[in-house]
Design a protein around this motif. Structure first.
Motif, PDB file in Angstrom:
ATOM      1  N   ALA A  42      12.432   3.046  -3.929  1.00 24.32           N
ATOM      2  CA  ALA A  42      12.860   2.522  -3.037  1.00 24.32           C
ATOM      3  C   ALA A  42      13.161   3.654  -1.559  1.00 24.32           C
ATOM      4  O   ALA A  42      13.438   2.936  -0.464  1.00 24.32           O
ATOM      5  CB  ALA A  42      14.214   1.495  -2.810  1.00 24.32           C
ATOM      6  N   ASP A  43      13.639   4.401  -2.364  1.00 25.44           N
ATOM      7  CA  ASP A  43      14.589   5.368  -1.075  1.00 25.44           C
ATOM      8  C   ASP A  43      13.157   6.286  -0.960  1.00 25.44           C
ATOM      9  O   ASP A  43      13.372   6.218   0.238  1.00 25.44           O
ATOM     10  CB  ASP A  43      15.838   6.690  -1.941  1.00 25.44           C
ATOM     11  N   GLU A  44      12.643   6.699  -1.007  1.00 23.30           N
ATOM     12  CA  GLU A  44      11.487   7.390  -1.011  1.00 23.30           C
ATOM     13  C   GLU A  44      10.743   6.303   0.081  1.00 23.30           C
ATOM     14  O   GLU A  44      10.032   6.657   1.022  1.00 23.30           O
ATOM     15  CB  GLU A  44      10.025   8.311  -1.881  1.00 23.30           C
ATOM     16  N   CYS A  45      10.066   5.339   0.077  1.00 17.62           N
ATOM     17  CA  CYS A  45       9.746   4.296   0.773  1.00 17.62           C
ATOM     18  C   CYS A  45      10.611   3.580   1.796  1.00 17.62           C
ATOM     19  O   CYS A  45      10.300   3.121   2.740  1.00 17.62           O
ATOM     20  CB  CYS A  45       8.956   3.353   0.648  1.00 17.62           C
ATOM     21  N   GLY A  46      12.164   3.573   1.999  1.00 18.66           N
ATOM     22  CA  GLY A  46      12.709   3.303   2.903  1.00 18.66           C
ATOM     23  C   GLY A  46      12.671   1.717   2.767  1.00 18.66           C
ATOM     24  O   GLY A  46      12.669   1.615   4.164  1.00 18.66           O
ATOM     25  N   LEU A  47      12.906   1.040   1.809  1.00 14.49           N
ATOM     26  CA  LEU A  47      11.855  -0.725   1.843  1.00 14.49           C
ATOM     27  C   LEU A  47      13.665  -1.167   1.217  1.00 14.49           C
ATOM     28  O   LEU A  47      14.353  -0.882  -0.169  1.00 14.49           O
ATOM     29  CB  LEU A  47      11.200  -0.633   1.291  1.00 14.49           C
ATOM     30  N   PRO A  48      14.148  -2.067   1.657  1.00 11.88           N
ATOM     31  CA  PRO A  48      15.394  -3.031   0.703  1.00 11.88           C
ATOM     32  C   PRO A  48      14.902  -2.744  -0.943  1.00 11.88           C
ATOM     33  O   PRO A  48      13.736  -2.999  -1.230  1.00 11.88           O
ATOM     34  CB  PRO A  48      14.922  -4.629   1.267  1.00 11.88           C
TER      35      PRO A  48
ATOM     36  N   ALA B 256       1.050  -1.028   0.339  1.00  9.74           N
ATOM     37  CA  ALA B 256      -0.029  -0.078  -0.091  1.00  9.74           C
ATOM     38  C   ALA B 256       0.595   1.048   0.233  1.00  9.74           C
ATOM     39  O   ALA B 256       0.870   2.715  -0.887  1.00  9.74           O
ATOM     40  CB  ALA B 256      -0.715  -0.143   1.070  1.00  9.74           C
ATOM     41  N   LEU B 257       2.155   1.329   0.873  1.00 10.19           N
ATOM     42  CA  LEU B 257       3.195   2.504   0.854  1.00 10.19           C
ATOM     43  C   LEU B 257       3.241   2.388  -0.654  1.00 10.19           C
ATOM     44  O   LEU B 257       3.835   4.139  -0.868  1.00 10.19           O
ATOM     45  CB  LEU B 257       4.101   2.234   1.628  1.00 10.19           C
ATOM     46  N   LEU B 258       3.777   1.536  -1.756  1.00 12.37           N
ATOM     47  CA  LEU B 258       4.296   1.963  -2.565  1.00 12.37           C
ATOM     48  C   LEU B 258       3.598   2.303  -3.396  1.00 12.37           C
ATOM     49  O   LEU B 258       3.635   3.009  -4.504  1.00 12.37           O
ATOM     50  CB  LEU B 258       4.827   0.312  -3.331  1.00 12.37           C
ATOM     51  N   VAL B 259       1.904   1.619  -3.323  1.00 11.99           N
ATOM     52  CA  VAL B 259       0.969   2.335  -4.236  1.00 11.99           C
ATOM     53  C   VAL B 259       1.074   3.746  -3.749  1.00 11.99           C
ATOM     54  O   VAL B 259       0.704   4.556  -5.743  1.00 11.99           O
ATOM     55  CB  VAL B 259      -0.311   1.310  -4.267  1.00 11.99           C
ATOM     56  N   SER B 260       0.554   4.173  -2.412  1.00 11.90           N
ATOM     57  CA  SER B 260       0.575   5.517  -2.418  1.00 11.90           C
ATOM     58  C   SER B 260       1.391   6.521  -2.632  1.00 11.90           C
ATOM     59  O   SER B 260       1.324   7.420  -3.551  1.00 11.90           O
ATOM     60  CB  SER B 260       0.496   5.895  -1.118  1.00 11.90           C
ATOM     61  N   THR B 261       2.766   6.152  -3.125  1.00  9.74           N
ATOM     62  CA  THR B 261       3.904   6.634  -3.356  1.00  9.74           C
ATOM     63  C   THR B 261       4.023   7.145  -4.375  1.00  9.74           C
ATOM     64  O   THR B 261       4.074   7.958  -4.794  1.00  9.74           O
ATOM     65  CB  THR B 261       4.807   6.034  -3.003  1.00  9.74           C
TER      66      THR B 261
END
Length: 257
Positions: A36-42, A17-22
């Motif tokens: 990846a950087d914006e969401c702070g995910l590997p 959901a975070l990826l979609v909204s971003t």
């Protein structure tokens, strides 16, 4: 074990959901590294989730490989607000027509008995530039309106039609003859019918069911356009067909209402 599985599943949903909204809320398409950087995910997690989101049509990649909202969003939008969404999808086509012709380009859609101008690209000439999205244009004096009349996207008017110039079609029989020619030729014109010195040319845009839902047109000074009606009509027909193909790909089942 069950609680751990539930927690992991919830975390995956939250991350997706975070990826979609971003992506959906971003002002421009985002590259993989930006997401990846914006969401702070590997990056491995981001890649896996983006693949799943593409597969389920929540996200997709554009021609440059960046991520944008996927077809599911467009299908929802076209069902609930077709004007804004079709205008957005049509923008590259309008820009191509504007670059090739130099004239003001508009996309018109029917609403009730009116033509709504949902997108515009301005003329590169000072003479001929006008914001048609803010102008109420009688459909019988508009090339966009004639297209929508000719292909049953707008209900035909009844009674005498208002004459805006001495070239305006003011009788239904005359308008019907003109619309038959539009259907035969595949594109419509108005020469000095809305205003003296103003010419418009338009072609139909269809949805996945083959129904005309919009008209793609250009307008400009009559002296610049009147000797080029046929080639411009063919250009608009070709570009309108490309927009039709795009809309069919976006909404393969329902089409744009």
């Amino acid at each position: 074990m069950g609680d751990h599985g539930t927690a992991s599943g919830t975390q995956a949903v939250d991350r997706a959901a975070l990826l979609v909204s971003t992506v959906v809320l971003a002002p421009a398409p985002l590259a993989f590294a930006e997401i990846a950087d914006e969401c702070g995910l590997p990056r491995s997690t981001t890649s896996r989730l983006l693949t799943a989101l593409e597969r389920t049509e929540l996200l997709e990649r554009n021609e440059a490989g960046s991520y944008v909202a996927g077809p599911l969003f467009w299908r929802y939008a076209t069902r609930h607000d077709p004007f804004e969404e079709v205008g957005r999808l049509a923008r590259p086509v309008l820009e191509r027509v504007g670059a090739e012709t130099g004239e003001t380009v508009n996309l018109g859609m029917p609403r009730g008995e009116r033509v709504v101008h949902v997108a515009q690209v301005d003329s590169r000439f000072l003479l001929g530039t006008r914001d048609w999205t803010q102008v109420e244009v009688p459909p019988h004096a508009s090339s966009l309106g004639k297209v929508l009349y000719a292909f049953d996207a707008l209900p035909l008017p009844t009674g005498e039609l208002p004459g805006l110039t001495d070239r305006t079609l003011v009788s239904l029989p005359a308008l019907r003859r003109e619309l038959a020619e539009v259907r035969r030729r595949g594109w419509a014109t108005t020469v000095d019918e809305l205003e003296l010195g103003l010419t418009g040319i338009a072609a139909p845009v269809r949805n996945a069911r083959g129904e005309v839902i919009a008209a793609l047109g250009i307008s400009g000074p009559t002296p610049r356009l009147v000797e080029r009606l046929a080639p411009l009509g063919r250009l608009l027909t070709d570009q309108a067909e490309q927009l039709t193909a795009l809309l069919r790909r976006r909404t393969p089942e329902e089409g744009v209402a």
